[in-house]
Design an enzyme around this catalytic site. Structure first.
Site, PDB file in Angstrom:
ATOM      1  N   CYS A  47       0.830  -1.196   0.000  1.00 44.58           N
ATOM      2  CA  CYS A  47       0.000   0.000   0.000  1.00 44.58           C
ATOM      3  C   CYS A  47       0.869   1.253   0.000  1.00 44.58           C
ATOM      4  CB  CYS A  47      -0.992  -0.047   1.169  1.00 44.58           C
ATOM      5  SG  CYS A  47      -2.343   1.129   0.989  1.00 44.58           S
ATOM      6  N   HIS A  76      -3.641  -5.465   1.073  1.00 43.78           N
ATOM      7  CA  HIS A  76      -2.934  -5.716   2.326  1.00 43.78           C
ATOM      8  C   HIS A  76      -2.894  -7.200   2.670  1.00 43.78           C
ATOM      9  CE1 HIS A  76      -2.363  -1.606   3.917  1.00 43.78           C
ATOM     10  NE2 HIS A  76      -3.461  -1.316   3.248  1.00 43.78           N
ATOM     11  N   GLU A 111      -1.135  -8.571   4.916  1.00 47.01           N
ATOM     12  CA  GLU A 111      -0.992  -8.761   6.374  1.00 47.01           C
ATOM     13  C   GLU A 111      -2.339  -8.692   7.092  1.00 47.01           C
ATOM     14  OE1 GLU A 111      -0.636  -5.997   4.869  1.00 47.01           O
ATOM     15  OE2 GLU A 111      -1.081  -4.285   6.168  1.00 47.01           O
TER      16      GLU A 111
END
Lengths: 940, 243
Positions: B95, B215, B217
């Site tokens: 990002c 994302h 994560e």
């Protein structure tokens, strides 16, 4: 040293297209195009060429040292922040310049030029005035706007000594008004007597400290005089819930979570600034409530946020807007932009965003929540000790937000907006984000004895509160300023955002400063805790404050407030109990209800707020196969690698208060708890946060308020669900410039926080399979439609809410929660989906359940149960719609709880309603189109 | 031995904590590396075997997303970063981290200081917080090993995610936004940025630098909606171990 400018344009700028679209939608049909140019201005000894890598990426941007907009193409207007305001971008530009090795840069500003095509200069100015800038913090930039320096500049006024000696009542009130103290007469008289005791006139700084600390906003004088705070606190105390960690004593409340952690919650309103300058008001609303979490105990970490906006109907035309108020459509759009601008950089997941409308919200409701996580061992502050240092961290102190506390405590008029313009400011989330990161590290290193945020009243209130038991000596020359022209009282009162104050033990000071430096947090030691129980401050070699803490905290006069039962109820009308609806009228009415502002798809706002950051969101604000089904609830697993869940939700309804303010309170509490339980929270683990927002005080308002708080206390005790935090605002009255008073509806919003042992056990709302049964658990009285969305669609409010003070009703509700939770814990997981009924009744929830799963529902209603409209649209709060397999034995499942089979889930996406041997078909596509249409008209 | 991976923290970074956790879940030894300490020399990039520039709003994303941090990397850490890339150590930008890699030139070419592409304001001109589907390309890089052709679910949250570059610039796509049939799309909202060719992630010509707007994560646990993102961190850790 001159000022140099750089003009930057993007090759392809979606912002230009979006703005053109918006302005056309707002009625400017002649507009054919908009161009945007960014203008950087620099002061200092610099070479522009050295800064170019920072300002321009040639891949998508072009620059020039002259404007690239040709005046002959169309009128150009430039908007920038006023000189006293620091641009959010300024510190980053200076930082970037340093990285490039450009050290001579003193100050930088960024403004925006708009060029309008197809309109006259006059029209362009009008567009800008109405939609693009706020005169409270911004200005139209012209050649001479900045003079010869970009920096906020000026000379401070010396400290004044103001004698109140011998002044009569009228003169006292006049001097209070003239200085914007807004102190009631009793407080002025107390100050007058204090002057006599001291034997000297008080300084402006001293008086300001006292009136700020005693304002309704900070001291809750209205609530104290009615004994309302005590009522809620007593209820919580009598419940004596074992999970309580901290109640009503800190910036937030806290309950025990798992593994030695506590969860905090706080809800805070920021109604006045949001009504006069929405963008700044709403950013500071978020900044403030987040700091309440960061400043909880010895420092908590924010893990969830919310935004709740109550305005007038945002679709009304300018001519329907009360004189002196902002257009509610503008308020909603600006609030969305502000929430995105502040909350996304904070990196705190959005739990829920809620937009509601009521004609009384000329002064809007702007509410935000913050949830936090803190080790229990750090959940209590220690008392500052003599010798501890008073450390100010975060942003610099400016002229912004002076008199915010007192201004927000009075009724608002078109003129207050002008006069108290300084009460509004713009937020710098990056500054707050930095200390959000640093504070847990400081805390764990033992550097924090106590910490608090600087909100209303600024340094004056923080120092007064922290130094209450010891006394404090402030060195105001040590406060880093944005603006050198601030005088002593202004430094004390400034409500510049993004600041915190800490009591740091002397032997931990060096370590604390080193940690703060690592996280790029500016810190200054601005005082010492003394032990003399005095509040003292020095500035430019002069003692400008020297008062007794015992006076400040012990002598605020609380005048008993008069309470009188109103002649008749609120504004109940003569709506028939159930207006009657035929099956053939249902398709239209269904679409009207789903497209009602309170039931419609609000994702055009919600999708602008990050709800997955921190990587632990289990149920976010939207879900289902399209990702757009509203969940009305938030579940996260805050301890990494652990299954423990925190559940949070909000109940807020602006219509119910018109019908029955006490009933509103009961229903909101039940709704919040039911929503939390329906997703999987343990009903025994839930705690509540209240936010009251009521009109300017009158004996009648006082009567309602008392009823509301008594109800809150009673219901809280009945359910054993404690209030642990809250906030009240008693200034919900707007006075138009032509003198008309508009009162907000009696408003009560309640947020719930609860726990679950294992987040894999969540039950979501979306239908999971075709051929299942949908069952309503809990009762429904189809004749109680008061305050419903359905009646509002018919232009009515009604007489009776769907509530009851019958003890059986209470008992049954408890049984529903407990039974549901037992079923949720069962290994065979009999409940596949669940939705708590609320606005728009059963029908709205059925629609959401079907939409979320991509299914339909065959609804079979028995006419003996009541009229069609009542059954579908009564807001039977506390009842829950569940999805269970067709083979499930409902009696065995639900025992003696009241339940009613509503229908069966189907593969084809249609809601089919059968009633009295007839059937209406409502294709989901039609319903979805209606549901999606409303908010797109408001937020575009 | 668990490879030591740096997660870069600059003022305004806000996804480092969950990124550290994701790397640890994948078997790596993650540590937050503070920009300030890298700039002063207290810490060095070559103390680490891998680097992740996580999401957030570094320096408030002022001027443009990733701009100020990009300028920092180029003007203060250029040699360290270039040698990190040339030694084929893995770098992942997520990002805002992807924006930073573009602004610094580490992507798409792998040459620090050469800006030839950028991530610019979404077509919608708004911040977009949504779940998306991605299809992984067969890039030949360790990053997408075992993923080619698979559809992955993960969230996006950005205002500036639209890829923009000169027509003759080489951009190697690693992930594409996909529609409900799993086909690459430029359509809204499946491709929330309006990125051309549906590009959501880009890998360097040598294959060791990956940037992506979604994302991973935030998608490492099924309870949180998806665990598709974990594979990326596992691939990174495995590659580090082999180096």
């Amino acid at each position: 040293m001159g000022i140099v400018s750089v003009f930057v344009r993007r090759h392809d700028d979606p912002e230009e297209r979006a703005l053109e679209r918006q302005l056309r939608q707002l009625g400017c049909g002649e507009l054919t195009a908009v161009k945007i140019e960014r203008v950087y201005r620099f002061e200092g000894d610099i070479e522009i060429s050295a800064l170019l890598p920072l300002l321009v990426n040639p891949v998508f941007e072009t620059y020039s040292t002259e404007t690239m907009l040709r005046p002959e193409d169309g009128p150009v207007v430039e908007i920038g922040y006023q000189k006293a305001v620091t641009d959010p971008e300024t510190p980053s530009i200076i930082e970037g310049a340093k990285a490039l090795g450009v050290d001579g840069l003193i100050w930088a500003r960024l403004s925006t030029r708009y060029q309008f095509f197809g309109v006259t200069e006059e029209q362009a100015n009008e567009l800008v005035r109405q939609h693009l800038y706020n005169p409270v913090v911004q200005m139209i930039v012209t050649d001479g706007s900045y003079g010869d320096t970009l920096r906020p500049s000026g000379k401070p006024e010396p400290t004044r000594r103001i004698s109140l000696k011998g002044l009569g009542d009228e003169e006292l009130l006049e001097i209070s008004e003239r200085n914007s103290w807004f102190a009631p007469l009793e407080q002025m008289k107390t100050l007058q007597r204090y002057e006599e005791r001291l034997g000297r006139p008080l300084t402006d700084a001293e008086i300001e400290i006292v009136v700020q600390s005693w304002s309704d906003h900070c001291y809750h004088t209205t609530w104290k005089s009615l004994g309302l705070m005590k009522m809620l606190m007593d209820a919580t105390e009598s419940i004596n819930h074992p999970m309580i960690v901290s109640v009503f004593e800190d910036n937030a409340g806290a309950i025990e979570f798992f593994d030695g952690y506590a969860i905090t919650i706080k809800g805070e309103t920021h109604n006045f600034p949001s009504s006069i300058a929405t963008f700044g008001g709403v950013t500071t609303k978020h900044g403030g409530v987040i700091r309440d979490t960061i400043g909880f105990g010895k420092g908590a970490y924010p893990i969830g946020g919310s935004t709740i906006m109550g305005t007038m109907d945002p679709r009304i035309s300018d001519s329907e807007v009360p004189k002196g108020a902002l257009n509610p459509g503008h308020i909603v759009r600006e609030s969305v932009r502000a929430t995105a601008d502040y909350c996304n950089p904070m990196g705190i997941p959005m739990m829920f965003s809620v937009y509601r409308a009521h004609p009384g919200y000329a002064k809007c409701l702007a509410l935000g929540h913050s949830l936090g996580l803190v080790p229990i061992e750090h959940a209590k502050k220690d008392e500052p000790q003599p010798g501890d240092r008073f450390v100010l961290i975060g942003g610099r102190t400016g002229r912004d937000g002076i008199h915010g506390a007192t201004a927000s405590s009075v009724q608002m008029t078109g003129e207050t907006a002008e006069k108290e313009s300084a009460a509004v400011q713009i937020g710098h989330p990056i500054v707050e984000r930095k200390f959000m990161e640093a504070i847990p590290v400081l805390r764990d290193a033992g550097c924090i004895r106590a910490i608090t945020d600087l909100g209303a009243g600024g340094i004056s209130c923080a120092a007064g509160e922290m130094g209450e038991t010891t006394g404090i000596l402030l060195d105001l020359d040590a406060v880093p300023l944005k603006d050198e022209s601030l005088s002593a009282w202004e430094i004390l009162l400034s409500e510049s955002q993004e600041r915190m104050a800490m009591a740091v033990p002397q032997d931990k000071l060096d370590e604390a400063l080193a940690i703060l430096e690592r996280f790029d947090v500016e810190a200054s030691v601005i005082g010492t805790f003394t032990g003399d129980n005095k509040y003292r401050a020095e500035w430019r070699g002069e003692t400008v404050v020297d008062i007794d803490m015992s006076f400040l905290w012990g002598e605020c006069p609380i005048v008993a407030a008069e309470v009188r039962k109103p002649q008749k109820g609120q504004v109940a009308d003569d709506a028939p109990k159930t207006p009657g609806l035929s099956l053939s009228e249902l398709p239209n009415m269904a679409k009207q209800v789903l497209s009602h502002y309170h039931c419609c798809d609000q994702s055009p706002a919600g999708f602008q707020f990050d709800s997955t950051v921190q990587g632990r969101t289990v149920v976010g604000p939207f879900a289902g196969i399209t990702g757009k089904m509203p969940t009305n609830v938030f579940v996260a697993a805050p301890l990494r690698g652990k299954p423990y869940g925190v559940v949070s939700t909000i109940a807020y309804n602006p219509f119910y208060g018109d019908v029955d303010p006490a009933g509103l309170v009961q229903l909101m509490m039940i709704e919040a708890i039911t929503r939390a339980v329906a997703v999987g929270a343990d009903p025994e683990s839930i705690a509540l946060n209240d936010n009251f927002y009521t009109p300017r005080y009158s004996p009648e308002v006082g009567w309602h308020l008392k009823q509301m708080v008594e109800t809150a206390a009673r219901v809280s005790k009945e359910y054993g669900t404690p209030f642990i935090s809250g906030k009240d605002s008693s200034s919900g009255t707007f006075v138009t410039t032509d003198g008309q008073c508009i009162d907000v509806p009696m408003t009560f919003a309640v947020a719930a926080v609860g726990k679950m042992e294992d987040v894999s056990r969540v039950v979501t709302k979306d239908i999971k399979a075709a051929g299942d049964r949908i069952v309503l658990v809990g009762g429904i009285d189809p004749h109680k439609l008061g305050g419903s969305v359905y009646l509002d669609c018919l232009g009515k409010r009604g007489e009776e809410l769907h509530c009851s003070s019958d003890p059986d009703f209470t008992r049954r509700q408890l049984q529903i929660w407990r039974r549901l939770h037992e079923l949720y814990r069962r290994e065979d997981r009999p409940i596949k989906a669940a939705a708590a009924v609320g606005e728009g009744g059963i029908f709205t929830r059925l629609f959401e359940m079907a939409y979320g799963g991509g299914f339909g529902v065959d609804v079979l209603l028995n006419a003996s149960a009541g009229p069609l409209d009542g059954l579908l649209f009564a807001e039977c709060i506390g009842s829950v719609l569940i999805e269970v397999s067709a083979h499930e034995d409902l009696q065995a499942l639900l025992g003696d709880l009241p339940f009613m089979v509503i229908g069966e889930t189907t593969a084809d996406p249609v809601i089919r309603v059968s009633f009295l041997d007839e059937c209406a078909e409502l294709p989901m596509d039609d319903l979805v189109a209606a549901w999606e249409s409303t908010f797109k008209e408001v937020v575009f | 031995m668990r490879p030591r991976i740096a997660v870069l923290y600059a003022p305004g970074t806000n996804c480092h904590e969950e990124t550290v956790f994701a790397i640890q879940r994948a078997g790596g030894d993650a540590e937050v590396a503070v920009l300030r300490e890298l700039v002063t020399g207290e810490d060095r990039l070559d103390n680490y075997q891998g680097l992740v520039i996580p999401g957030g709003f570094s320096f408030g994303n002022h001027i443009a997303g990733g701009r100020v941090l990009g300028v920092y990397l180029v003007s203060r850490l250029r040699e360290q970063l270039q040698s990190f890339i040339e030694s084929r150590k893995p770098i992942l930008g997520i990002c805002n981290g992807f924006q930073v890699l573009m602004e610094s030139g580490a992507l798409p070419s792998g040459r620090v200081g050469s800006r030839v592409a950028a991530l610019t304001l979404n077509d919608s001109a708004k911040f977009e917080s949504r779940w998306v589907s991605l299809v992984a390309k067969d890039t030949g890089s360790f990053w997408t090993e075992g993923l080619a052709g698979r559809t992955l679910r993960m969230p996006v949250a950005y205002a500036e995610g639209r890829l923009c570059h000169e027509s003759d610039t080489r951009v190697d796509a690693a992930f594409l936004y996909a529609d409900s049939r799993g086909m690459p799309t430029e359509g809204y909202p499946e491709n929330p940025a309006g990125s051309s060719r549906g590009i959501a992630g880009v890998v360097s010509p040598e294959g060791n630098v990956l940037g992506m707007m979604p994302h991973p994560e935030r998608a490492i646990m099924p309870e949180c909606g998806s665990s598709d993102g974990l594979v990326l961190f596992e691939n990174m850790v495995r590659y580090c171990a082999l180096m």
